[in-house]
Design an enzyme around this catalytic site. Structure first.
Site, PDB file in Angstrom:
ATOM      1  N   GLY A 150      -9.088  -8.049 -17.200  1.00 12.92           N
ATOM      2  CA  GLY A 150     -10.795  -8.550 -16.331  1.00 12.92           C
ATOM      3  C   GLY A 150     -10.821  -9.261 -14.760  1.00 12.92           C
ATOM      4  N   SER A 236      -1.186 -14.591 -17.622  1.00 12.03           N
ATOM      5  CA  SER A 236      -2.093 -13.753 -18.464  1.00 12.03           C
ATOM      6  C   SER A 236      -1.574 -12.162 -18.487  1.00 12.03           C
ATOM      7  CB  SER A 236      -3.530 -13.976 -18.792  1.00 12.03           C
ATOM      8  OG  SER A 236      -3.730 -13.924 -19.765  1.00 12.03           O
TER       9      SER A 236
END
Length: 545
Positions: A150, A236
């Site tokens: 994202g 992440s």
């Protein structure tokens, strides 16, 4: 050059120095001109801020649309005029976000940081470079940063000027994702067999990530960097990218260290199958590809290549992600841990206290807590978890829920480190546990909360920073910069605070400890002995990933 790589204004005339924004840099694709990273003194102390140059939006590969869609990144055609790299490049379409396992989540979080506006297109394989070098001959160590799902390379959260101030050439980049980055199909396998000699497909995003590393080897010396001293890093989904660079034979010999934030998971941790590092076998990837073909009523990949990026981005139900192809990903995570990776280099890895992403305090009843344990762990293990993480009221239930998730990360990271040390590797591994909650939010030490501190870029976000945040930043960025320079967080002289950095010990297989960073500094037990035993038993009961 396409219009998306717009020419911009050069550095202000009053910024007169020998900084590299006053020079034309020559790459294998053409010449580029950088700009000053700051047009005024930042609100945190960076003594050499006038020296820092940034190059934005440098293309490292060709447009990925049309016939280049679902191909390895192709060489960019050289440009004849100087590219003034003053604007961030396009982001890639179809950005996903990875979540927390459904059985263990309550509310997911966002970073809370603003994003620099950029357009989206398939001509998105571009990178940004920050350096404080005043000469192309300085050979600063290099840090290549991969952002989380994202994100984009333009986000202030991933700004690299703070690391550049510490004598590091910092690079971040955009890469393909969703169906654009991970589609697998038999026709694509056949194409790859002809192009690279392997019957594989699906890991286009991973090949983009590898291409950045190779581009840096070929070009980073021109920006004052040392191609023989590259550390890859990320958080992440970016940590998954870093892990793949560590493991893959396609990057063998190209890196000197790896920083994997939130983070490496033990291969028997079921979260491996649902979080950013997840992968699927080729059969499952083919099935996902066929479902997409049916959705668009297409019978060939050629028909899909005719779709616009907007049309293809509208498909959001596919289970897209990395593919265990035994080429880019050479083996399962467990086998790679047991047998050793392609790059046996030092690792720095860890997690945050509140990785679960829940707002604190977590609103969960005792009944819901018990039900979650039962559903996720089964009868036998649920009873053991309830004994070690008890809850007699709703407040305790929320605390215990978060404590289990946090302990899972800590113990899992230590077990990975234990396996690393006991395998065929010879390089050290350093693990950490971040527990500082940034000001102005109620999610604690949330997923991504360490990034501003390790990258020394508090100036780029609008959080209500306090004096303690500046002190923590000095230490955190000091450890990280040391590691990039020497592959040891203790050595490198990058702490500019008072006193000395607390000694950070490499992991050993007989002590279940990690380095506490944030609200305290030094060795800490990852869990009680009973909790460690429980997690070891639970992990052993799961299928290896």
């Amino acid at each position: 050059m396409k219009s998306t790589f717009a020419l911009g204004t050069l550095a202000p005339a009053w910024l007169v120095s020998a900084a590299l924004y006053n020079q034309t840099i020559h790459t294998e694709y053409g010449s580029v001109q950088g700009i000053a990273a700051f047009d005024s003194e930042p609100n945190i102390t960076i003594s050499n801020w006038r020296d820092i140059t940034i190059w934005k939006g440098i293309p490292f590969a060709a447009d990925t649309s049309g016939q280049n869609r679902w191909r390895p990144p192709q060489k960019r055609q050289a440009w004849n005029t100087t590219l003034v790299a003053s604007e961030f490049g396009d982001t890639c379409p179809g950005q996903p976000s990875f979540g927390i396992p459904a059985k263990m989540k309550r509310q997911t979080d966002g970073s809370g940081n603003s994003t620099t506006s950029t357009s989206s297109s398939e001509d998105c394989l571009n990178l940004n470079i920050w350096t404080s070098a005043n000469s192309t001959e300085e050979k600063h160590p290099v840090m290549i940063w991969s952002y989380p799902a994202g994100g984009s390379a333009a986000q202030p959260l991933f700004d690299g000027a703070g690391m550049a101030a510490k004598g590091i050439v910092y690079v971040n980049y955009n890469y393909r994702t969703a169906a654009f980055g991970w589609l697998a199909h038999p026709q694509l396998n056949a194409e790859m067999q002809k192009e690279v000699g392997y019957n594989v497909s699906g890991n286009w995003a991973m090949l983009d990530q590898f291409a950045v590393l190779k581009w840096a080897h070929e070009n980073i010396a021109a920006f004052g960097g040392d191609p023989e001293r590259i550390t890859v890093a990320g958080q992440s989904a970016g940590s998954a990218a870093t892990y793949h660079m560590l493991n893959s034979p396609l990057t063998k010999g190209l890196i000197k260290g790896a920083i994997i934030e939130s983070g490496v998971r033990y291969p028997r941790d079921p979260f491996c199958s649902t979080l950013a590092e997840n992968y699927r076998n080729m059969t499952t990837a083919f099935a996902t590809g066929e479902t997409l073909m049916e959705y668009y009523n297409a019978t060939t990949i050629d028909e899909l290549r005719e779709l616009s990026a907007e049309d293809l981005s509208s498909y959001t139900s596919g289970n897209f992600g990395a593919v265990l192809d035994y080429w880019a990903i050479p083996d399962t995570y467990l086998n790679t841990l047991l047998n050793g990776p392609a790059n046996d280099v030092p690792i720095l890895t860890g997690n945050t206290k509140d990785e679960s992403g829940a707002e604190l305090p977590i609103n969960i009843t005792v009944s819901e807590y018990n039900s979650d344990l039962q559903s996720y762990y089964g009868d036998e293990f649920a009873a053991r978890f309830l004994t070690l993480f008890p809850a007699s009221n709703n407040t305790q239930a929320g605390m215990a829920h978060n404590a289990i998730y946090s302990a899972t990360s800590r113990v899992g990271t230590w077990l990975f480190a234990k396996g690393w040390v006991e395998s065929n590797t010879t390089s050290p591994i350093y693990t950490y546990f971040w527990d500082h909650a940034p000001p102005g939010q109620d999610r604690g030490a949330y997923h991504e909360s360490e990034i501003n501190y390790v990258l020394n870029n508090l100036y780029g976000t609008d959080s209500p920073w306090e004096g303690i945040d500046l002190l923590i930043t000095q230490k955190m960025s000091g450890y990280w910069a040391n590691f990039v320079k020497t592959q040891n967080p203790n050595n490198g002289g990058n702490y500019d605070g008072t006193g000395e950095l607390v000694q950070w010990s490499a992991s050993t297989p007989n002590k279940s400890v990690s380095m506490r960073v944030g609200d305290g500094w030094g060795d800490m037990d990852v869990a009680t002995d009973a909790q460690v035993e429980l997690f070891q038993d639970w992990f052993a009961s799961n299928i290896a990933y």
